[in-house]
Design an enzyme around this catalytic site. Structure first.
Site, PDB file in Angstrom:
ATOM      1  N   GLY A 298      49.239  18.832  38.075  1.00  0.00           N
ATOM      2  CA  GLY A 298      50.619  18.531  38.440  1.00  0.00           C
ATOM      3  C   GLY A 298      50.978  17.074  38.228  1.00  0.00           C
ATOM      4  O   GLY A 298      50.626  16.462  37.216  1.00  0.00           O
ATOM      5  N   SER A 299      51.631  16.499  39.219  1.00  0.00           N
ATOM      6  CA  SER A 299      52.119  15.122  39.089  1.00  0.00           C
ATOM      7  C   SER A 299      50.993  14.094  39.069  1.00  0.00           C
ATOM      8  O   SER A 299      51.215  12.961  38.638  1.00  0.00           O
ATOM      9  CB  SER A 299      53.077  14.798  40.237  1.00  0.00           C
ATOM     10  N   THR A 300      49.776  14.492  39.514  1.00  0.00           N
ATOM     11  CA  THR A 300      48.676  13.531  39.446  1.00  0.00           C
ATOM     12  C   THR A 300      48.353  13.175  37.991  1.00  0.00           C
ATOM     13  O   THR A 300      47.787  12.117  37.727  1.00  0.00           O
ATOM     14  CB  THR A 300      47.416  14.099  40.119  1.00  0.00           C
ATOM     15  N   LYS A 302      50.517  12.444  35.774  1.00  0.00           N
ATOM     16  CA  LYS A 302      51.470  11.436  35.281  1.00  0.00           C
ATOM     17  C   LYS A 302      50.823  10.060  35.182  1.00  0.00           C
ATOM     18  O   LYS A 302      51.195   9.245  34.334  1.00  0.00           O
ATOM     19  CB  LYS A 302      52.692  11.369  36.205  1.00  0.00           C
TER      20      LYS A 302
END
Length: 367
Positions: A298-300, A302
């Protein structure tokens, strides 16, 4: 010659007759009687010596029996049922330590309670008496076991010293204690997923106990040191527990790694369990989410996208990206969960966790 009255005249012949020797006057068998008396004295002395030896032997024997009786009363027989003998580990299982030397797992000698049903007077009464000091005992099941025809029944293994004393004070016939090793985890729930646990025979079943089972049973009792730091582990667990309460989460997990060596300094998975009582653990508590569960990054991810753009020189912190509307890629529409609906710099893309901006960065790099 003049004769005196009232006096018998003794002739010269009678004077010349000498008295017989004294020896000749003794009985002929006197020497034989003396010899018999001497033999009887020797026989009596020999009999007295034998009696003394026999008495001493009996005294020593009764002393040994008394000592053995006291030993059995206090510690129980060495083996009440050879056919049911439980073989203990022939080697000493090594301890587990963290990187600072704190003990995570060690082995202690404890007392286990068993019964010989053939020596139990009243199975029901014995079971009820034991339930009074060991409350979680199933009275009906134990009564059935004590009423059987076997010679050996485990009642409770790995008693605490207080429990053993309470059972001993009951003075019930047919019960005994046996020393057994028990794996103990002083830190309890902390790092339970990393440390793991063993079965009653000290075979590793989970965690480091299973991963290093061969090394821990090498026979020399040599300990195994893990890379985790219990101080860091405590603080990570504390933060995660507070976050679970704050966000009403069902679970949480966290890992701290040394970026220079790749060592795992802390690994926490909540909910957890107590390795001293693994049978009480729930399936959710036994699951190590940090190592056994699969997550989308997920956003990790980014962070890797931004680092890639900066490292390759494709973007700078001031580079801008249009996040005013959804992005269409390969038939999929990408949106922002908390949309800013404006142009964002690379710093803002990372700060606001923009899915649109991160996708544009990846496209610029050519991923």
């Amino acid at each position: 010659m003049r004769l005196w009255p009232f006096r018998k005249q003794v002739s010269a012949k009678s004077r010349s007759v000498a008295l017989p020797p004294l020896a000749e006057a003794a009985p002929a068998d006197m020497s034989r009687l003396l010899r018999i008396e001497s033999d009887e004295t020797k026989a009596l002395d020999a009999a007295r010596s034998r009696l003394r030896v026999m008495g001493l032997s009996l005294a020593v024997g009764f002393a040994l029996l008394g000592a053995r009786a006291i030993d059995i009363a206090v510690f129980g027989p060495a083996d009440a049922a050879p056919s049911q003998r439980q073989t203990q580990q022939a080697t000493v299982r090594g301890d587990l330590f963290d990187r600072t030397g704190q003990v995570l797992a060690t082995t202690l000698e404890t007392h286990s309670l068993y019964a010989d049903p053939s020596l139990v007077w009243d199975a029901r009464e014995t079971a009820e008496a034991l339930a009074g000091v060991l409350p979680d005992i199933d009275v009906d099941a134990l009564t059935e076991d004590l009423g059987g025809r076997g010679r050996f029944v485990w009642v409770r293994r790995n008693l605490t010293p207080r429990q053993r004393q309470a059972v001993f004070s009951l003075g019930l016939p047919g019960l005994g204690f046996r020393m057994e090793p028990r794996r103990v985890y002083p830190r309890g729930r902390l790092a339970s997923h990393i440390v793991g646990y063993t079965d009653r025979d000290l075979n590793g079943l989970a965690g480091a106990e299973r991963a290093f089972d061969g090394s821990l049973l090498a026979g020399d009792g040599r300990p195994v040191a893990l890379s985790i730091d219990m101080t860091v582990q405590f603080h990570v667990a504390e933060v995660l527990a507070a976050s679970m309460v704050e966000f009403e989460a069902n679970a949480a997990t966290g890992i701290v790694m040394d970026v220079h060596t790749g060592e795992i300094v802390s690994m926490v998975s909540l909910p957890d369990f107590d390795p001293n009582r693994p049978s009480d653990a729930t399936p959710a508590g036994r699951l190590n989410r940090a190592a056994q569960s699969v997550y989308e990054m997920g956003s990790t991810f980014k962070a890797f996208t931004v680092a890639m753009a900066l490292e390759t020189g494709t973007a700078t912190l001031e580079s801008g990206y249009d996040a005013t509307g959804p992005l269409q890629i390969g038939g999929y529409e990408i949106n922002d969960y908390h949309a800013e609906n404006r142009r964002l710099s690379l710093t803002e893309v990372f700060t606001h966790s923009s899915n649109i901006g991160s996708s544009l960065i990846a496209l610029d790099v050519g991923a």
